[in-house]
Design a protein around this motif. Structure first.
Motif, PDB file in Angstrom:
ATOM      1  N   CYS A 111      33.038  29.331 -39.346  1.00  0.00           N
ATOM      2  CA  CYS A 111      33.673  29.458 -40.664  1.00  0.00           C
ATOM      3  C   CYS A 111      33.745  30.923 -41.083  1.00  0.00           C
ATOM      4  N   ARG A 112      32.661  31.627 -40.871  1.00  0.00           N
ATOM      5  CA  ARG A 112      32.599  33.048 -41.221  1.00  0.00           C
ATOM      6  C   ARG A 112      33.713  33.821 -40.508  1.00  0.00           C
ATOM      7  N   GLN A 113      33.919  33.528 -39.211  1.00  0.00           N
ATOM      8  CA  GLN A 113      34.954  34.216 -38.443  1.00  0.00           C
ATOM      9  C   GLN A 113      36.347  33.851 -38.931  1.00  0.00           C
ATOM     10  N   ARG A 114      36.565  32.594 -39.264  1.00  0.00           N
ATOM     11  CA  ARG A 114      37.879  32.170 -39.788  1.00  0.00           C
ATOM     12  C   ARG A 114      38.187  32.886 -41.098  1.00  0.00           C
ATOM     13  N   ASP A 129      47.400  28.387 -41.826  1.00  0.00           N
ATOM     14  CA  ASP A 129      47.044  28.077 -40.439  1.00  0.00           C
ATOM     15  C   ASP A 129      45.555  27.807 -40.299  1.00  0.00           C
ATOM     16  N   ALA A 130      44.733  28.578 -40.990  1.00  0.00           N
ATOM     17  CA  ALA A 130      43.283  28.382 -40.935  1.00  0.00           C
ATOM     18  C   ALA A 130      42.903  27.019 -41.512  1.00  0.00           C
ATOM     19  N   ILE A 131      43.525  26.644 -42.619  1.00  0.00           N
ATOM     20  CA  ILE A 131      43.252  25.343 -43.226  1.00  0.00           C
ATOM     21  C   ILE A 131      43.708  24.225 -42.306  1.00  0.00           C
ATOM     22  N   SER A 132      44.863  24.394 -41.701  1.00  0.00           N
ATOM     23  CA  SER A 132      45.380  23.392 -40.770  1.00  0.00           C
ATOM     24  C   SER A 132      44.424  23.183 -39.597  1.00  0.00           C
ATOM     25  N   GLU A 133      43.903  24.278 -39.052  1.00  0.00           N
ATOM     26  CA  GLU A 133      42.944  24.184 -37.943  1.00  0.00           C
ATOM     27  C   GLU A 133      41.688  23.439 -38.374  1.00  0.00           C
ATOM     28  N   LEU A 134      41.188  23.750 -39.564  1.00  0.00           N
ATOM     29  CA  LEU A 134      39.984  23.079 -40.053  1.00  0.00           C
ATOM     30  C   LEU A 134      40.247  21.591 -40.303  1.00  0.00           C
ATOM     31  N   ASN A 135      41.427  21.275 -40.834  1.00  0.00           N
ATOM     32  CA  ASN A 135      41.771  19.870 -41.056  1.00  0.00           C
ATOM     33  C   ASN A 135      41.784  19.112 -39.737  1.00  0.00           C
ATOM     34  N   LYS A 136      42.322  19.731 -38.692  1.00  0.00           N
ATOM     35  CA  LYS A 136      42.341  19.088 -37.375  1.00  0.00           C
ATOM     36  C   LYS A 136      40.919  18.929 -36.840  1.00  0.00           C
ATOM     37  N   LYS A 137      40.119  19.980 -37.007  1.00  0.00           N
ATOM     38  CA  LYS A 137      38.747  19.947 -36.498  1.00  0.00           C
ATOM     39  C   LYS A 137      37.945  18.823 -37.150  1.00  0.00           C
TER      40      LYS A 137
END
Length: 62
Positions: free
Chosen positions: A25-28, A41-49
């Motif tokens: 999370c810190r890196q994102r 894009d960061a939110i989309s990646e987290l939603n997928k994760k």
């Protein structure tokens, strides 16, 4: 405010809310702040994760 201070501030907010904030999370957050990746894009990646469905995301936009 420097990127590191902003990351630290965001991390503190997460901890106050009892939400996890790990190294990934810190890196994102850092990548978003220095514009290596868009916030969307960061939110989309987290939603997928975390397997957040579109229905859940749409429901939270009240």
């Amino acid at each position: 405010m420097t990127v590191d201070r902003r990351v630290s501030s965001i991390e503190s907010s997460f901890k106050m809310e009892g939400m996890p904030f790990d190294a990934e999370c810190r890196q994102r957050v850092r990548n978003v702040l220095v514009k290596k990746v868009s916030a969307a894009d960061a939110i989309s990646e987290l939603n997928k994760k975390y397997r957040v469905s579109k229905k859940q995301v749409e429901g939270s936009r009240v």
